[in-house]
Design a protein around this motif. Structure first.
Motif, PDB file in Angstrom:
ATOM      1  N   THR A  63      37.284  31.070  26.483  1.00 35.89           N
ATOM      2  CA  THR A  63      37.806  31.058  25.123  1.00 35.89           C
ATOM      3  C   THR A  63      39.057  30.195  25.027  1.00 35.89           C
ATOM      4  O   THR A  63      39.210  29.390  24.110  1.00 35.89           O
ATOM      5  CB  THR A  63      38.136  32.489  24.671  1.00 35.89           C
ATOM      6  OG1 THR A  63      36.950  33.285  24.765  1.00 35.89           O
ATOM      7  CG2 THR A  63      38.632  32.511  23.237  1.00 35.89           C
ATOM      8  N   ARG A  64      39.961  30.350  25.995  1.00 38.26           N
ATOM      9  CA  ARG A  64      41.191  29.541  25.982  1.00 38.26           C
ATOM     10  C   ARG A  64      40.864  28.057  26.143  1.00 38.26           C
ATOM     11  O   ARG A  64      41.477  27.201  25.513  1.00 38.26           O
ATOM     12  CB  ARG A  64      42.136  30.009  27.080  1.00 38.26           C
ATOM     13  CG  ARG A  64      42.806  31.346  26.789  1.00 38.26           C
ATOM     14  CD  ARG A  64      43.981  31.573  27.717  1.00 38.26           C
ATOM     15  NE  ARG A  64      43.550  31.742  29.104  1.00 38.26           N
ATOM     16  CZ  ARG A  64      43.260  32.909  29.658  1.00 38.26           C
ATOM     17  NH1 ARG A  64      43.340  34.010  28.930  1.00 38.26           N
ATOM     18  NH2 ARG A  64      42.890  32.995  30.913  1.00 38.26           N
ATOM     19  N   GLN A 120      39.594  26.808  22.807  1.00 38.53           N
ATOM     20  CA  GLN A 120      40.670  26.636  21.842  1.00 38.53           C
ATOM     21  C   GLN A 120      41.488  25.388  22.132  1.00 38.53           C
ATOM     22  O   GLN A 120      41.959  24.711  21.219  1.00 38.53           O
ATOM     23  CB  GLN A 120      41.574  27.874  21.846  1.00 38.53           C
ATOM     24  CG  GLN A 120      40.883  29.115  21.288  1.00 38.53           C
ATOM     25  CD  GLN A 120      41.708  30.368  21.478  1.00 38.53           C
ATOM     26  OE1 GLN A 120      42.582  30.430  22.347  1.00 38.53           O
ATOM     27  NE2 GLN A 120      41.447  31.374  20.672  1.00 38.53           N
ATOM     28  N   THR A 143      33.686  40.790  31.251  1.00 41.10           N
ATOM     29  CA  THR A 143      35.028  41.016  31.798  1.00 41.10           C
ATOM     30  C   THR A 143      36.027  40.077  31.134  1.00 41.10           C
ATOM     31  O   THR A 143      35.656  39.148  30.392  1.00 41.10           O
ATOM     32  CB  THR A 143      35.058  40.764  33.314  1.00 41.10           C
ATOM     33  OG1 THR A 143      34.940  39.345  33.540  1.00 41.10           O
ATOM     34  CG2 THR A 143      33.943  41.500  34.025  1.00 41.10           C
ATOM     35  N   GLY A 144      37.298  40.271  31.431  1.00 37.37           N
ATOM     36  CA  GLY A 144      38.343  39.419  30.883  1.00 37.37           C
ATOM     37  C   GLY A 144      38.246  37.981  31.334  1.00 37.37           C
ATOM     38  O   GLY A 144      38.869  37.097  30.725  1.00 37.37           O
ATOM     39  N   ARG A 145      37.480  37.710  32.375  1.00 41.16           N
ATOM     40  CA  ARG A 145      37.348  36.326  32.858  1.00 41.16           C
ATOM     41  C   ARG A 145      36.760  35.414  31.779  1.00 41.16           C
ATOM     42  O   ARG A 145      37.029  34.201  31.765  1.00 41.16           O
ATOM     43  CB  ARG A 145      36.475  36.303  34.119  1.00 41.16           C
ATOM     44  CG  ARG A 145      36.449  34.953  34.826  1.00 41.16           C
ATOM     45  CD  ARG A 145      35.580  35.001  36.073  1.00 41.16           C
ATOM     46  NE  ARG A 145      35.567  33.739  36.774  1.00 41.16           N
ATOM     47  CZ  ARG A 145      36.417  33.386  37.728  1.00 41.16           C
ATOM     48  NH1 ARG A 145      37.361  34.231  38.102  1.00 41.16           N
ATOM     49  NH2 ARG A 145      36.345  32.215  38.327  1.00 41.16           N
ATOM     50  N   VAL A 146      35.955  36.011  30.906  1.00 37.63           N
ATOM     51  CA  VAL A 146      35.347  35.223  29.831  1.00 37.63           C
ATOM     52  C   VAL A 146      36.423  34.622  28.935  1.00 37.63           C
ATOM     53  O   VAL A 146      36.213  33.568  28.317  1.00 37.63           O
ATOM     54  CB  VAL A 146      34.372  36.111  29.020  1.00 37.63           C
ATOM     55  CG1 VAL A 146      33.829  35.366  27.815  1.00 37.63           C
ATOM     56  CG2 VAL A 146      33.228  36.576  29.915  1.00 37.63           C
ATOM     57  N   LEU A 147      37.593  35.265  28.861  1.00 37.22           N
ATOM     58  CA  LEU A 147      38.671  34.743  28.028  1.00 37.22           C
ATOM     59  C   LEU A 147      39.135  33.365  28.491  1.00 37.22           C
ATOM     60  O   LEU A 147      39.696  32.600  27.717  1.00 37.22           O
ATOM     61  CB  LEU A 147      39.849  35.714  28.023  1.00 37.22           C
ATOM     62  CG  LEU A 147      39.587  37.069  27.342  1.00 37.22           C
ATOM     63  CD1 LEU A 147      40.805  37.961  27.473  1.00 37.22           C
ATOM     64  CD2 LEU A 147      39.231  36.864  25.882  1.00 37.22           C
ATOM     65  N   ARG A 148      38.912  33.050  29.770  1.00 41.46           N
ATOM     66  CA  ARG A 148      39.248  31.700  30.242  1.00 41.46           C
ATOM     67  C   ARG A 148      38.444  30.659  29.476  1.00 41.46           C
ATOM     68  O   ARG A 148      38.953  29.578  29.135  1.00 41.46           O
ATOM     69  CB  ARG A 148      38.953  31.564  31.738  1.00 41.46           C
ATOM     70  CG  ARG A 148      39.853  32.376  32.650  1.00 41.46           C
ATOM     71  CD  ARG A 148      39.574  32.017  34.088  1.00 41.46           C
ATOM     72  NE  ARG A 148      40.396  32.780  35.024  1.00 41.46           N
ATOM     73  CZ  ARG A 148      40.376  32.613  36.333  1.00 41.46           C
ATOM     74  NH1 ARG A 148      39.559  31.704  36.867  1.00 41.46           N
ATOM     75  NH2 ARG A 148      41.145  33.341  37.115  1.00 41.46           N
ATOM     76  N   TYR A 155      32.204  37.517  35.770  1.00 38.40           N
ATOM     77  CA  TYR A 155      31.992  37.430  34.332  1.00 38.40           C
ATOM     78  C   TYR A 155      31.401  38.716  33.749  1.00 38.40           C
ATOM     79  O   TYR A 155      31.507  38.959  32.551  1.00 38.40           O
ATOM     80  CB  TYR A 155      31.082  36.243  33.992  1.00 38.40           C
ATOM     81  CG  TYR A 155      31.774  34.916  34.180  1.00 38.40           C
ATOM     82  CD1 TYR A 155      32.698  34.448  33.244  1.00 38.40           C
ATOM     83  CD2 TYR A 155      31.536  34.136  35.310  1.00 38.40           C
ATOM     84  CE1 TYR A 155      33.350  33.246  33.420  1.00 38.40           C
ATOM     85  CE2 TYR A 155      32.192  32.931  35.493  1.00 38.40           C
ATOM     86  CZ  TYR A 155      33.093  32.487  34.553  1.00 38.40           C
ATOM     87  OH  TYR A 155      33.750  31.296  34.741  1.00 38.40           O
ATOM     88  N   ALA A 197      27.192  39.685  25.324  1.00 39.10           N
ATOM     89  CA  ALA A 197      28.277  39.450  24.374  1.00 39.10           C
ATOM     90  C   ALA A 197      27.944  39.973  22.982  1.00 39.10           C
ATOM     91  O   ALA A 197      28.841  40.343  22.215  1.00 39.10           O
ATOM     92  CB  ALA A 197      28.587  37.946  24.301  1.00 39.10           C
TER      93      ALA A 197
END
Length: 257
Positions: free
Chosen positions: A73-74, A77, A66-71, A54, A20
């Motif tokens: 993050t959400r 939040q 990958t975009g899976r990390v955004l889970r 990931y 990251a």
């Protein structure tokens, strides 16, 4: 077996954090060198993290998130409540210093107060929760402003120069900005003097990437605070550092927290 699983998990998290922080991704060799694992172990862990979705390998074999990390993050939040995490520490600070303690966040070019804890004394601060101000006009705002990259500081200062403030004498100029930022870094806190009878000191709360997450301020009448500025500034910085660690999921160094 439990100890082995713990070590494997810790190594996997270390790899994710290392990837990251690398803008262009990382090679297996780089990951091994940074995390202290051998290449074989690193390769197996990367393969597992790729299987879980990931991480992925680019055509040049560099490893990226990958975009899976955004889970995650959400989820952060939705679940993270800075005010709730901070309140016990801020309450202890209020009790130690006997003055009002305020938690402030940044919204664009402005500071917004989101929590205030007052002492049981005859003279207390008026409520600040919900107050907004240009970043250069308050101690908390300046603490966050000074933690930003210099070009961002200058951009913000130019954008807010015509914003109205209650005390125009506190406004920064391009010439005074750097001097005040340097002074705050040496002290570890911001002390802002205005023409009223209130003193205020503040220190920034930093996130994992070293960006300003919030600021902790101590406010009180000048006659009670004027001989304690350095002491109160140090208290402010210790609490801001502790909140930063708590927000990053770390245990604060001070045993009180």
């Amino acid at each position: 077996m439990e100890g082995s699983s713990h070590r494997t998990l810790a190594r996997g998290i270390a790899i994710l954090e290392t990837v990251a922080e690398a803008p262009d991704g990382s090679t297996i060799s780089e990951l091994a060198a940074i995390t202290g694992n051998d290449k074989s172990t690193t390769s197996r862990l990367v393969s597992s993290l790729c299987d879980f979705g990931y991480l992925t390998r680019l055509p040049d074999r560099r490893v990226v998130l990958t975009g899976r990390v955004l889970r995650l993050t959400r989820g952060f939040q939705a679940q993270f409540d800075l005010q709730k995490v901070s309140r016990p520490v801020l309450t202890e600070l209020r009790d130690r210093v006997g003055e009002s303690v305020i938690l402030t966040i940044r919204e664009g070019n402005f500071s917004v107060s989101i929590d205030q804890i007052d002492p049981e004394r005859n003279f207390r601060m008026v409520p600040h929760v919900g107050n907004t101000a240009p970043l250069d006009a308050t101690a908390a705002g300046r603490a966050m402003l000074f933690a930003l990259p210099a070009p961002e500081q200058q951009r913000i200062l130019a954008a807010i120069q015509d914003e109205p403030v209650e005390h125009p004498e506190v406004r920064l100029t391009p010439r005074t900005l750097q001097a005040e930022a340097d002074k705050a870094r040496r002290r570890g806190f911001v002390w802002i003097q205005r023409s009223d009878d209130v003193e205020r000191v503040a220190s920034v709360v930093l996130d994992t990437l070293g960006a300003p997450l919030a600021a902790v301020s101590i406010y009180g009448p000048r006659y009670r605070m004027r001989d304690r500025i350095d002491e109160l500034g140090r208290e402010c910085k210790q609490v801001a550092d502790a909140i930063g660690m708590l927000a990053r999921g770390q245990r604060a160094r001070d045993s009180r927290w």
